[in-house]
Design a protein around this motif. Structure first.
Motif, PDB file in Angstrom:
ATOM      1  N   LYS A   1      69.062  67.541   0.811  1.00  0.00           N
ATOM      2  CA  LYS A   1      69.901  67.518  -0.391  1.00  0.00           C
ATOM      3  C   LYS A   1      71.059  66.563  -0.149  1.00  0.00           C
ATOM      4  O   LYS A   1      71.843  66.753   0.778  1.00  0.00           O
ATOM      5  CB  LYS A   1      70.417  68.927  -0.701  1.00  0.00           C
TER       6      LYS A   1
ATOM      7  N   SER B   1      61.422  69.875   3.302  1.00  0.00           N
ATOM      8  CA  SER B   1      60.932  68.931   4.316  1.00  0.00           C
ATOM      9  C   SER B   1      59.909  69.529   5.271  1.00  0.00           C
ATOM     10  O   SER B   1      59.026  68.809   5.746  1.00  0.00           O
ATOM     11  CB  SER B   1      62.116  68.380   5.123  1.00  0.00           C
TER      12      SER B   1
ATOM     13  N   THR C   1      73.377  76.954   0.684  1.00  0.00           N
ATOM     14  CA  THR C   1      72.564  76.305   1.699  1.00  0.00           C
ATOM     15  C   THR C   1      72.688  77.096   2.998  1.00  0.00           C
ATOM     16  O   THR C   1      73.799  77.282   3.475  1.00  0.00           O
ATOM     17  CB  THR C   1      73.062  74.872   1.925  1.00  0.00           C
TER      18      THR C   1
HETATM   19  C1  LIG Z   1      66.811  71.694  -2.871  1.00  0.00           C
HETATM   20  C2  LIG Z   1      67.868  72.309  -2.028  1.00  0.00           C
HETATM   21  N1  LIG Z   1      68.798  73.141  -2.519  1.00  0.00           N
HETATM   22  C3  LIG Z   1      69.631  73.583  -1.614  1.00  0.00           C
HETATM   23  C4  LIG Z   1      70.765  74.501  -1.901  1.00  0.00           C
HETATM   24  O1  LIG Z   1      71.464  74.855  -0.938  1.00  0.00           O
HETATM   25  O2  LIG Z   1      70.898  74.897  -3.074  1.00  0.00           O
HETATM   26  S1  LIG Z   1      69.290  72.971  -0.077  1.00  0.00           S
HETATM   27  C5  LIG Z   1      67.990  72.089  -0.688  1.00  0.00           C
HETATM   28  C6  LIG Z   1      67.154  71.216   0.171  1.00  0.00           C
HETATM   29  C7  LIG Z   1      66.388  72.024   1.187  1.00  0.00           C
HETATM   30  O3  LIG Z   1      65.534  71.127   1.871  1.00  0.00           O
HETATM   31  P1  LIG Z   1      64.955  71.448   3.327  1.00  0.00           P
HETATM   32  O4  LIG Z   1      64.031  72.621   3.199  1.00  0.00           O
HETATM   33  O5  LIG Z   1      64.234  70.197   3.695  1.00  0.00           O
HETATM   34  O6  LIG Z   1      66.131  71.745   4.215  1.00  0.00           O
END
Ligand SMILES: Cc1nc(C(=O)O)sc1CCOP(=O)(O)O
Ligand SMILES: C=C1C=NC(C(F)(F)F)=NC1=N
Length: 539
Positions: free
Chosen positions: A146, A210, A139
């Motif tokens: 998540k 998001s 991340t």
């Molecule tokens: C589906 C997902 N996987 C992640 C990882 O770190 O593996 S973070 C994540 C969510 C990302 O959402 P947003 O773009 O809203 O921050």
């Protein structure tokens, strides 16, 4: 339709989430808005949903993807993927093991894996090119999308380690997308900074949830993202980033611009430095403000020629520091970052790394120990916050300065008896996938500034910190035609020359303080760089 793996475009990878849809939108309407405006790959991801509903939803989304000729990936549910003949599957570290998924899917389907550390890259490399086709690198930043995130945000520097591992273990076939908290305010910084150290690869795209799925206007949100991906330049300051070797004339121009523009230099710095820093700033025809008030930082950043000096010896709360970084980055005003005592304590290491992840800096300035630590060339902890007493040879210092410049896409300054300045901005240019096309840190332009030892410089407080004030003044005072590298090199050259001049005039450390301000004042207002004592040479 079957997609050959080579033709998959990973640049804007939408991962769906039906729990954050704004009123008046549906999963399909958000996906279609994305596909119409530049989404190039779609993944359906539903955490708690009945299989029947998941299949129905997947079939609907699949129909839309076919309309736009975009592949559809299913997260985690291999059974659903096979049932609807989706184009591929994405699995996480705790899902079904990759070799089993590959066996079920067959060789032509796209298989993605979530990767958060270099050891996972080593594993995928061992499996070879018929297994993992792409990885989600994250991340990257904090995200609430998540739930129960097991991984703490790795930031661009963490992504660089993953890209380096792909190169080290020769997984050249494997594509990469960054994921986690990606939004317009950090995407270009990620695309710029996430480059393997050998310069041979950068991210192939970004993946997000998001920013599109929760957008009331998913068309506009996607258009904005597409624009950032299709751009080739990340202009994070208003001055010029293209690099030419600084000359006394170009430095003279910098000083004229600073004189004319009288930049506002906001200091967020340690208590000891405040007073002296303000006086150095005034001596340089600039206007200091020592403000740590979060609620006024946006206003200050919008004052013409505003420039921020962020010296992490400050005790301001981290939220205020983040707000300041955001405020200046938002309006493309320069930030000079001085990670005081970078890794001397766990607290400082954590604070500095967080801030380094959080913003784009025009200049990162440190002493030898700080720069060696930032470049990970100094594996033992720093001794206190003073520059290391040990002698490090100039080649190592140059390399460390170039590595910091390259990895943080900034102009890096390493101060000591020899000052090194390296330009890692690449003119703000960035490319998806191909990185810097093989240009590495050691290819970066670097200059060395010297004027012999000035031991008394270390006998006064805030001498290093006040070089930060000088750099922030010079960068802040530039016109749009002024060059960042000229300003930083000019500041370091002036400061070194003034230090030498003051050391010949002073009677001790007390008068050195005063003489230093006088010398800065005189050399600045005289503006004859050809007469300065410090020498400038190309490395
Ligand atoms: C589906 C997902 N996987 C992640 C990882 O770190 O593996 S973070 C994540 C969510 C990302 O959402 P947003 O773009 O809203 O921050
Ligand atoms: C957990 C995930 C991490 N990364 C990705 C992607 F970016 F698509 F590779 N998708 C996920 N579902």
């Amino acid at each position: 339709m079957v997609f050959t793996k080579e033709e998959v475009d990973y640049s804007l990878y939408l991962v769906t989430d039906s729990t954050m849809l704004p009123p008046g939108t549906t999963l399909c309407s958000q996906v279609e808005a994305g596909l119409k405006n530049g989404v190039t790959l779609v993944q359906i991801r539903e955490k708690d949903i009945e299989t029947k509903n998941f299949v129905a939803e997947a079939l609907e989304v699949q129909k839309i993807c076919k309309k736009y000729n975009v592949p559809l990936i299913i997260n985690d549910r291999i059974d659903v993927a096979m049932a609807i003949d989706a184009d591929g599957v994405h699995v996480g570290q705790d899902d079904m093991p990759i070799p089993m998924v590959r066996k079920l899917l067959g060789p032509s389907k796209i298989l993605g894996w979530s990767v958060g550390k270099p050891s996972e890259v080593e594993t995928l490399a061992k499996w070879g090119p018929d297994m993992v086709d792409y990885i989600g690198v994250g991340t990257l930043f904090p995200t609430s999308t998540k739930k129960n995130p097991k991984k703490s945000p790795m930031g661009p520097q963490g992504a660089i380690a993953i890209l380096d591992a792909l190169e080290e273990f020769k997984a050249t076939w494997c594509r990469t997308v960054g994921i986690g908290g990606l939004h317009p305010d950090n995407i270009q910084r990620v695309l710029c900074q996430c480059v393997a150290s050998n310069g041979k690869r950068s991210l192939d795209g970004i993946s997000l949830v998001s920013d599109i799925m929760a957008a009331p206007d998913a068309c506009a949100a996607t258009k904005r993202l597409r624009g950032l991906l299709d751009a080739t330049r990340y202009q994070f300051v208003e001055c010029e980033l293209n690099n030419t070797f600084p000359t006394t004339t170009s430095i003279q121009n910098v000083i004229s611009q600073v004189s004319n523009n009288r930049p506002l230099v906001q200091h967020i710095t340690n208590k000891v430095h405040q007073n002296f820093g303000a006086n150095v700033t005034l001596a340089l025809g600039s206007s200091p403000i020592m403000s740590e008030i979060e609620s006024e930082v946006s206003e200050l950043a919008r004052i013409p020629n505003a420039s921020l000096l962020l010296n992490t010896g400050s005790v301001a709360p981290i939220e205020m520091l983040k707000a300041a970084i955001n405020a200046y980055n938002e309006v493309n005003r320069p930030i000079t970052f001085d990670p005081v005592g970078y890794s001397a304590t766990e607290t400082r290491l954590c604070l500095n790394n967080t801030l380094l992840t959080y913003g784009q800096f025009a200049c990162i300035k440190g002493n030898c120990s700080e720069i060696l630590s930032l470049a990970k060339l100094n594996n033992h902890k720093m001794k206190g916050v003073d520059s290391s007493s040990g002698k490090t040879n100039i080649d190592t210092l140059v390399r460390a300065t170039q590595i910091v410049a390259f990895q943080y896409r900034t102009v890096a300054v390493c101060t000591g008896e020899f000052d090194c300045v390296a330009d890692g901005t690449f003119g703000g240019e960035y490319k998806l996938s191909s990185g810097t096309e093989g240009i590495t840190a050691e290819d970066l332009p670097c200059v060395i500034i010297e004027d012999g030892p000035i031991p008394i410089m270390g006998d006064i407080t805030a001498s290093g910190c006040s070089l930060g004030s000088t750099i922030a003044s010079f960068i802040g005072g530039l016109d749009s035609t002024g060059k960042l590298f000229d300003a930083v090199v000019g500041a370091v050259l002036l400061y070194k020359s003034a230090g030498k001049l003051a050391s010949t005039r002073c009677q001790g450390s007390g008068s050195f303080h005063v003489e230093l301000i006088d010398a800065l004042y005189q050399l600045f207002h005289e503006n004859k760089p050809e007469k300065w004592s410090a020498s400038l040479k190309k490395f």
